[in-house]
Design a protein around this motif. Structure first.
Motif, short mmCIF file in Angstrom:
data_model
loop_
_atom_site.label_atom_id
_atom_site.label_comp_id
_atom_site.label_asym_id
_atom_site.label_seq_id
_atom_site.Cartn_x
_atom_site.Cartn_y
_atom_site.Cartn_z
N LEU A 280 0.70 -1.17 0.05
CA LEU A 280 -0.10 0.10 -0.19
C LEU A 280 0.80 1.20 0.06
O LEU A 280 0.67 1.93 -0.74
N ILE A 281 1.71 1.19 0.77
CA ILE A 281 2.65 2.39 0.88
C ILE A 281 3.48 2.75 -0.55
O ILE A 281 3.56 3.79 -1.03
N ASN A 282 3.94 1.52 -0.99
CA ASN A 282 4.61 1.68 -2.31
C ASN A 282 3.75 2.44 -3.34
O ASN A 282 4.04 2.96 -4.15
N HIS A 283 2.32 1.62 -3.36
CA HIS A 283 1.29 2.51 -4.35
C HIS A 283 1.42 3.97 -4.08
O HIS A 283 1.27 4.85 -5.13
N PHE A 284 1.07 4.37 -2.79
CA PHE A 284 0.96 5.76 -2.69
C PHE A 284 2.17 6.69 -2.84
O PHE A 284 2.01 7.42 -3.65
N VAL A 285 3.27 6.06 -2.40
CA VAL A 285 4.57 6.76 -2.70
C VAL A 285 4.83 6.88 -4.18
O VAL A 285 5.16 8.10 -4.65
N ASN A 286 4.61 5.79 -4.82
CA ASN A 286 4.94 5.98 -6.23
C ASN A 286 3.85 6.59 -6.99
O ASN A 286 4.35 7.50 -8.03
N GLY A 287 2.66 6.90 -6.59
CA GLY A 287 1.72 7.76 -7.25
C GLY A 287 2.10 9.13 -7.20
O GLY A 287 1.99 9.94 -7.90
N TRP A 288 2.26 9.46 -5.91
CA TRP A 288 2.91 10.78 -5.60
C TRP A 288 4.13 11.23 -6.41
O TRP A 288 4.20 12.32 -6.97
N ASP A 289 5.00 10.22 -6.46
CA ASP A 289 6.11 10.41 -7.21
C ASP A 289 5.97 10.66 -8.91
O ASP A 289 6.62 11.47 -9.35
N LEU A 290 5.00 9.74 -9.48
CA LEU A 290 4.61 10.01 -10.68
C LEU A 290 3.97 11.37 -10.87
O LEU A 290 4.33 11.81 -11.86
N MET A 291 3.05 11.91 -9.92
CA MET A 291 2.55 13.09 -10.44
C MET A 291 3.85 14.07 -10.17
O MET A 291 3.77 14.91 -10.96
N GLY A 292 4.56 13.97 -9.27
CA GLY A 292 5.77 14.94 -9.17
C GLY A 292 6.52 14.94 -10.66
O GLY A 292 7.03 15.79 -11.14
N SER A 293 6.68 13.68 -11.10
CA SER A 293 7.60 13.53 -12.34
C SER A 293 7.07 14.11 -13.39
O SER A 293 7.47 14.72 -14.15
N SER A 294 5.44 14.02 -13.40
CA SER A 294 4.55 14.84 -14.71
C SER A 294 4.85 16.10 -14.89
O SER A 294 5.06 16.74 -15.71
N VAL A 295 4.97 16.81 -13.64
CA VAL A 295 5.12 18.26 -13.47
C VAL A 295 6.69 18.53 -13.74
O VAL A 295 6.81 19.45 -14.59
N LYS A 296 7.48 17.81 -13.24
CA LYS A 296 8.98 17.88 -13.55
C LYS A 296 9.24 17.86 -15.13
O LYS A 296 9.78 18.76 -15.64
N ASN A 297 8.47 16.82 -15.61
CA ASN A 297 8.90 16.55 -17.13
C ASN A 297 8.34 17.59 -17.98
O ASN A 297 8.91 18.04 -18.89
N PHE A 298 7.11 18.17 -17.52
CA PHE A 298 6.56 19.15 -18.27
C PHE A 298 7.56 20.41 -18.11
O PHE A 298 7.80 21.29 -19.20
#
Lengths: 352, 352
Positions: A280-298
């Motif tokens: 569960l923690i992996n899901h949340f942490v990776n979800g948060w990181d992916l959202m951050g990556s989207s912003v960073k990549n943009f």
């Protein structure tokens, strides 16, 4: 040796922009000359990146500017002669990949560099991308456990009409290399694999030309590599979308993956919540990181930061190492193993 | 008189070859080695000799120029990244000029573009003629403008150095069957067409009209060594041009008018934010870069007085007639060739 090194560049094609922008901005270097067979191209590059002079004859550039370091950015089939001449002119050499078409040619150049007491560096830029450095740290500090599996996957539309490699009018020189267009990326694939699986004892490589025709030698590679119980896969395709450059490292404790073209880092590892809560923690942490990556990549796209971010890091470390007489960020062993692995992948006895 | 026409299979080039044949010239039509010429009605015409070379490399160009009196140079690249365009526009020109020096061909008619003008600094509604200022800060313009500016400089310098006659033809936005909806009358957003500055004039020239002007410049003593702008008579506003196109388009996009001042304001704001907050490092779309936006859409007035006077040229087709031809099923090249003399003459035929 002073605080900066005199640098010169041979070849002003697409990749030169990355090298020249570093040399234009670095405190470790002074760009004294740019050379290209085309006077117009040399002039344009020299003006844009504030080089001292533009040349169409690299021997004249070596003689007149006496550079400490030469960047060789020409097609691979020209590297042998250019590297040899630059080493003979007492310049360290940073050479684009693949440094030579064959392992034997690389060894010849390496011996010459040793004889002259000069550095010879093949560009292994993606090793220095932020996501790769983070995965290396995870391996180094045991976060992933013992590495069991590595996969490097590249998908590029090299077959697409209008692309550089599909041009039948003036075929790209890379078609003449032993691995054809796959040779354009195989150095990157090989050195990344070797960072996480340093030894290989068995190889089975399927080289294919699915699209047929006489322009492309191969347009597809699927290779399985083993070292004891460690497994690795190198996969190159012209036929899958979207274009990607992914690395997957699976260890005895967890795994990490990234895509260098759309950088993110996904890690599934034991978390503080123990075996029950870690998924569960992996899901949340990776979800948060992916959202951050989207912003960073943009942001990176808008700010023109590309997948070549590691190249500036590599060049900066290389210049600092030369200036301070420290070990090179890309060692002889790194280059030797990389070029030997490419030779192994191409060997007839390893083909399926 | 024999003409060497580069870019012969391109959008404009194929009409220029047909027009040259119609005007009585013998033509060496330069196409790339892999070009499919089956749809070029002039490919088998007795006045036309196909020359298959790729101008991005110099091999074979000088030999092909051996019996040529004048070169009409149109080869250029409008797609791809900067380096593709540089190779397709600048390197091709460099190789061509080198070959012309070897072959002692001293007459060049080159197709440039309205894109070389500076639209940013001059005030709106000025008349753009041949004395209009040239772009002095190309770094803020797109790759097309940048490479065409370099190309013009090279050709002028070659002419001065070699005592050759260089005539520069600068067409406005060329439209025709293969290119009707264009960047000078709006912006494409899928099913929507943003009609920016609907009341401004659009500097268009129909491809057959433009081809005629280019070929006429070969035989015109008054045009030799001159810069000549080519636009048609009675230029339409963007609204009129769009309306005429919509009438002839099966599934036209939804046209959304936008006042020029509003678009310019948005662009200026984006530019201000980029410069002040992002240190100018953000890569913005052309519409949000004032220098690029102005080059496409700032309201100006235009004149073709010099073209009409020096070339004794009157645009043959009005906007309505040109669009009707463009959307018809008629083979336009065959139609042009039908009016050609049976065998090429040494001198061009009189225009009627």
């Amino acid at each position: 040796m002073g605080k900066s090194l005199k640098a010169a560049v041979i070849g002003t094609g697409v990749i030169s922009k990355q090298h020249l922008s570093f040399l234009d901005s670095s405190d470790h270097s002074e760009l004294v000359g740019v050379c290209d067979l085309s006077a117009a191209a040399a002039k344009y590059a020299a003006e844009t990146f504030h080089a001292g002079q533009a040349f169409t004859d690299y021997q004249a550039m070596l003689a007149e500017t006496k550079p400490d370091v030469v960047h060789i950015l020409t097609p691979p089939n020209t590297h042998q002669k250019l590297v040899t001449d630059c080493l003979n002119a007492q310049a360290h050499v940073i050479c684009e990949k693949p440094i030579t078409p064959t392992y034997e040619d690389f060894k010849t150049l390496w011996h010459l560099a040793q004889e002259k007491n000069l550095h010879l560096i093949e560009n292994h830029n993606y090793r220095f991308n932020e996501a790769i450095l983070k995965i290396e740290d995870m391996v180094k500090y045991g976060t992933l456990g013992e590495v069991q599996e590595v996969e490097v996957r590249v998908a590029l539309g090299y077959r697409e009409a209008g692309g550089r490699f599909a041009d039948r009018n003036l075929p790209n020189p890379v078609h003449k290399l032993p691995a054809g267009v796959v040779h354009d990326v195989i150095t990157h694939m090989a050195y990344l694999l070797l960072r996480f699986m340093p030894e290989v004892d068995r190889v089975a490589a399927a080289w294919s030309n699915h699209g047929g025709g006489d322009l492309f030698k191969y347009d597809d590679l699927d290779a399985i590599l083993l070292n004891g119980q460690q497994h690795a896969r190198l996969r190159f395709s012209c036929y899958t979308k979207p274009e990607c450059f992914t690395l997957f490292v699976r260890g005895s404790q967890g795994y990490a993956e990234t895509d260098l073209f759309q950088p993110y880092l996904r890690t599934v590892i034991p978390r503080a919540g123990g075996e029950q809560l870690s998924p569960l923690i992996n899901h949340f942490v990776n979800g948060w990181d992916l959202m951050g990556s989207s912003v960073k990549n943009f942001r990176n796209k808008v700010m023109q930061r590309t997948a070549y971010e590691g190249l500036h890091r590599l060049l900066d470390q290389t210049y600092a190492a030369i200036l301070h007489d420290q070990p090179m960020p890309v060692s002889f062993e790194d280059m030797d193993k990389t070029n030997r692995l490419i030779e192994t992948l191409l060997a007839e006895e390893n083909r399926v | 008189m024999k003409l060497f026409i580069t870019g012969a299979s391109g959008f404009l080039g194929k009409y220029v070859v047909a027009e040259a044949v119609r005007q009585g010239y013998a033509v060496k039509a330069v196409v790339r080695p892999a070009t499919d010429t089956s749809k070029l009605a002039w490919a088998d015409h007795p006045a036309v000799e196909l020359v298959r070379v790729d101008l991005r490399q110099s091999r074979g160009i000088a030999e092909a120029l051996s019996d040529v009196d004048c070169v009409i140079h149109m080869a250029a690249v409008k797609g791809g990244d900067f380096y593709d365009r540089f190779a397709g526009t600048v390197l091709t020109t460099e190789n061509l000029l080198g070959a012309m020096t070897i072959a002692a061909v001293k007459k060049l008619v080159a197709t440039s573009t309205f894109s070389v003008y500076d639209y940013f600094k001059p005030s709106a509604n000025r008349v753009i003629d041949e004395a209009f200022p040239i772009e002095s800060e190309p770094e803020y313009r797109d790759a097309y403008a940048q490479t065409k500016l370099i190309q013009e400089d090279m050709m002028r310098e070659w002419g001065d150095t070699n005592g050759a006659i260089v005539t520069l033809i600068r067409p406005g936005m060329i439209y025709g069957r293969e290119a009707l909806w264009n960047a000078c009358h709006g912006a494409d957003f899928g099913s929507k067409w943003l009609l920016i500055g609907p009341n401004a004039l659009i500097p268009v020239t129909y491809v057959e009209n433009c081809a005629e002007a280019i070929v006429l410049s070969v035989g015109s003593a008054a045009a030799a060594g001159e810069v000549i702008n080519v636009v048609d008579d009675n230029l339409p506003t963007r609204r009129q041009f769009t309306k005429a196109l919509v009438k002839r388009t099966e599934n036209p996009p939804q046209v959304i008018p936008m006042p020029w001042g509003m678009m310019r304001g948005v662009s200026s704001l984006a530019w201000f934010v980029n410069q002040q907050l992002l240190k100018g490092k953000a890569r913005l779309p052309g519409l949000l870069i004032p220098a690029s936006l102005d080059a496409r859409l700032k309201p100006f007035r235009y004149t073709n007085a010099k073209a009409k006077k020096t070339l004794n040229w009157t645009p043959r087709y009005t906007l309505e007639a040109a669009l009707d031809r463009s959307v018809s099923d008629q083979c336009l090249l065959s139609d042009m060739l039908a009016k050609a003399p049976v065998t090429p003459t040494l001198e061009p035929v009189a225009q009627g």
